[in-house]
Design an enzyme around this catalytic site. Structure first.
Site, PDB file in Angstrom:
ATOM      1  N   ASP A 116      33.044 -34.973  14.246  1.00 23.01           N
ATOM      2  CA  ASP A 116      32.976 -33.999  15.301  1.00 23.01           C
ATOM      3  C   ASP A 116      32.801 -32.625  14.526  1.00 23.01           C
ATOM      4  O   ASP A 116      33.731 -32.077  14.112  1.00 23.01           O
ATOM      5  CB  ASP A 116      34.156 -34.065  16.283  1.00 23.01           C
ATOM      6  CG  ASP A 116      33.925 -33.038  17.559  1.00 23.01           C
ATOM      7  OD1 ASP A 116      33.180 -32.081  17.298  1.00 23.01           O
ATOM      8  OD2 ASP A 116      34.580 -33.277  18.469  1.00 23.01           O
ATOM      9  N   HIS A 117      31.308 -31.912  14.644  1.00 19.56           N
ATOM     10  CA  HIS A 117      31.307 -30.860  13.986  1.00 19.56           C
ATOM     11  C   HIS A 117      31.923 -29.588  14.529  1.00 19.56           C
ATOM     12  O   HIS A 117      32.183 -28.418  13.852  1.00 19.56           O
ATOM     13  CB  HIS A 117      29.652 -30.603  13.862  1.00 19.56           C
ATOM     14  CG  HIS A 117      29.274 -29.885  12.811  1.00 19.56           C
ATOM     15  ND1 HIS A 117      30.372 -29.113  11.826  1.00 19.56           N
ATOM     16  CD2 HIS A 117      28.232 -29.457  12.039  1.00 19.56           C
ATOM     17  CE1 HIS A 117      29.537 -28.560  10.784  1.00 19.56           C
ATOM     18  NE2 HIS A 117      28.210 -28.704  10.972  1.00 19.56           N
ATOM     19  N   ARG A 118      32.728 -29.809  15.635  1.00 15.90           N
ATOM     20  CA  ARG A 118      33.440 -28.632  16.188  1.00 15.90           C
ATOM     21  C   ARG A 118      34.616 -28.615  15.402  1.00 15.90           C
ATOM     22  O   ARG A 118      35.487 -27.464  15.502  1.00 15.90           O
ATOM     23  CB  ARG A 118      33.794 -28.855  17.684  1.00 15.90           C
ATOM     24  CG  ARG A 118      32.351 -29.007  18.792  1.00 15.90           C
ATOM     25  CD  ARG A 118      32.772 -29.355  20.087  1.00 15.90           C
ATOM     26  NE  ARG A 118      33.397 -30.655  20.094  1.00 15.90           N
ATOM     27  CZ  ARG A 118      33.917 -31.353  21.058  1.00 15.90           C
ATOM     28  NH1 ARG A 118      33.906 -30.693  22.243  1.00 15.90           N
ATOM     29  NH2 ARG A 118      34.413 -32.331  21.006  1.00 15.90           N
ATOM     30  N   VAL A 178      35.106 -30.487  12.291  1.00 17.44           N
ATOM     31  CA  VAL A 178      35.196 -30.730  10.717  1.00 17.44           C
ATOM     32  C   VAL A 178      33.975 -29.969  10.282  1.00 17.44           C
ATOM     33  O   VAL A 178      32.877 -30.175  10.819  1.00 17.44           O
ATOM     34  CB  VAL A 178      35.086 -32.112  10.580  1.00 17.44           C
ATOM     35  CG1 VAL A 178      34.792 -32.535   9.006  1.00 17.44           C
ATOM     36  CG2 VAL A 178      36.444 -32.968  11.041  1.00 17.44           C
TER      37      VAL A 178
END
Ligand code: CAO
Length: 432
Positions: A401-403, A405
């Site tokens: 999850d780019h939010r 990591v």
């Protein structure tokens, strides 16, 4: 009394395509009610009724081509026909269409009558430039205005991507269902497959329906990034073979996945953010001091994710034993709710089947998932001998999850994981 309604003067256009028929037999129409939508090379326009009454029969269908004077439909009128016929409603581009039957002066109709939006408080502000460019008929524009819908955000499912009334309705429904975020999803076009050959409709299974909606929620809510890498598991594989007899004595099947779980646990300890979840507000991270690993299991009834609890406190044999017991329970359809709860991180292994890589969907609200593919022998450059060695290489993909990591952290995680898998002795040293 019956009255025929004809195509009015539509300028120089002939053989214009009817892209929508907006009424059906039995419908009551007023003077000015849009009957059909036509599309010229320059514009889309609605053709309104010149009388009020009930539609008796239609003389044209969607896809037909029409010209001035062509019969549209027969109307059962209750009163005398209207003396002055209305104009063709303004087209969706800036063109003003001259249209009357019988021919009279051109009339321009305002494209955007501002009607108090019905659901506007829940919808984003209309972007007027985008609204003007949207590919929609005047009646659909009017309808969108009434509902406060910004047409530039709606994806059309009609001919050539034209926005239909149904598209506007489903956009509003989705915007409302999304708590007013306005993040509506474009609709997938509906296809009547039976038109092209024999078909059979089978309902989705219960598990498919449940997992389908969870996967979809993750797909639309979580910004995924997929980081691919591979690990040299040559030494690990020889270690697995050495341990096989001991495993058999304990009645345990030791597959590569048990070692992957072990390596993932070690990596999660090193990078605890991958063992966390965003809370419901999306403003805080919840770090867990336990490590429960879910694994995707393919069953005759569909995909399930049983959870190996406290995997950080188990040996490779303990993990393999849980893996086998939970897999069997899953295949027999005997998993209870508790068997599938409390997961921190999921592993989806297709290594037993094949494939070189795939991009798994995160089991939200977990923040990452590991997809493991099939290992194979590869020729790997050896910087010491300057030759090439035959090594067993395991490909894997981390979805995160780019939010939560960042890319650098994602790559550090996969690099560390690959190192653990390559270092069989070190890995098993932690698995006392
Ligand atoms: N590379 C090469 N061989 C592999 C391997 C890999 N990465 N992973 C497993 N294998 C081998 C095993 O060693 C075993 O070989 P033998 O029978 O010769 O010993 C064989 O493949 C079958 O393994 P398995 O699938 O029975 O066991 P597993 O522990 O690897 O996996 C389970 C268990 C439950 C994860 C698996 O059966 C399964 O259901 N996989 C599908 C998961 C899935 O559907 N994922 C997609 C979800 S959608 O994202």
């Amino acid at each position: 009394m019956a009255q025929d309604i004809y195509v009015p003067d539509i300028g120089d256009f002939k053989e214009v395509e009817v892209i929508d028929v907006l009424v059906n037999p039995g419908d009551h129409v007023e003077i000015d009610t849009a009957l059909i939508t036509i599309e010229t090379e320059k514009a889309t326009m609605d053709v309104p009724s010149t009388a009020a009454g009930v539609v008796q029969s239609l003389a044209i269908r969607k896809g037909d081509r029409i010209s001035k004077g062509g019969l549209i439909l027969k109307l059962e009128v209750s009163a005398a026909p209207a003396s002055a016929a209305p104009a063709v409603t303004a087209p969706s581009t800036a063109t003003v269409v001259e249209a009357q039957r019988p021919p009279v002066k051109p009339v321009a109709v305002a494209v955007a009558p501002v009607v108090a939006p019905v659901v506007a408080s829940n919808l984003p502000v209309i972007n007027e430039a985008g609204f003007a460019r949207a590919h929609a008929s005047p009646s659909v524009r009017r309808f969108a205005r009434e509902l406060g819908v910004d047409l530039s955000r709606v994806t059309g499912s009609g001919i050539k991507g034209r926005i239909t009334p149904e598209d506007v309705k489903s956009w509003v429904k989705q915007a409302l269902a999304g708590g007013g975020s306005g993040a509506a999803l474009p609709k997938v076009p509906e296809v009547d497959f039976a038109k092209f050959g024999a078909v059979e409709v089978r309902p989705l299974g219960r598990i498919q329906k449940i997992s389908g909606s969870r996967l979809h929620a993750s797909w639309v809510n979580v910004p995924h990034v997929w980081q691919m890498d591979e690990a040299d598991i040559t030494d690990l594989e020889s270690m697995r073979k050495q341990l096989k007899s001991e495993a058999e004595a304990r009645n345990i099947k030791l597959t590569p996945l048990a070692f992957v779980i072990l390596a993932v646990v070690k990596t999660l300890k090193e990078f605890p953010v991958f063992n966390s979840s965003l809370d419901a507000s999306g403003q805080n991270l919840v770090f867990k001091s336990y490590v429960n690993i879910g694994f995707a299991a393919d069953t005759p009834n569909g995909l399930v994710v049983p959870v190996i609890r406290n995997a950080d406190q188990k040996t490779v044999f303990g993990i393999a034993s849980d893996l086998a017991a939970l897999s069997e329970k899953a295949r027999e359809g005997k998993l209870g709710a508790a068997d599938m709860q409390g997961g921190c991180f999921t592993i989806s292994s297709l290594g037993g089947i094949g494939g070189t890589a795939f991009t798994p969907i995160i089991n939200a609200p977990e923040v990452a998932i590991l997809g493991v593919s099939r290992s194979s022998m590869k020729s790997v450059y050896n910087p010491v001998t300057h030759g090439f060695d035959a090594r067993l290489i395991l490909p894997f993909t981390l979805a995160y999850d780019h939010r939560v990591v960042d890319g650098a952290l994602g790559a550090r995680f996969t690099t560390y994981l690959a190192r653990q898998l390559a270092n069989a002795a070190g890995l098993l040293a932690v698995s006392s």
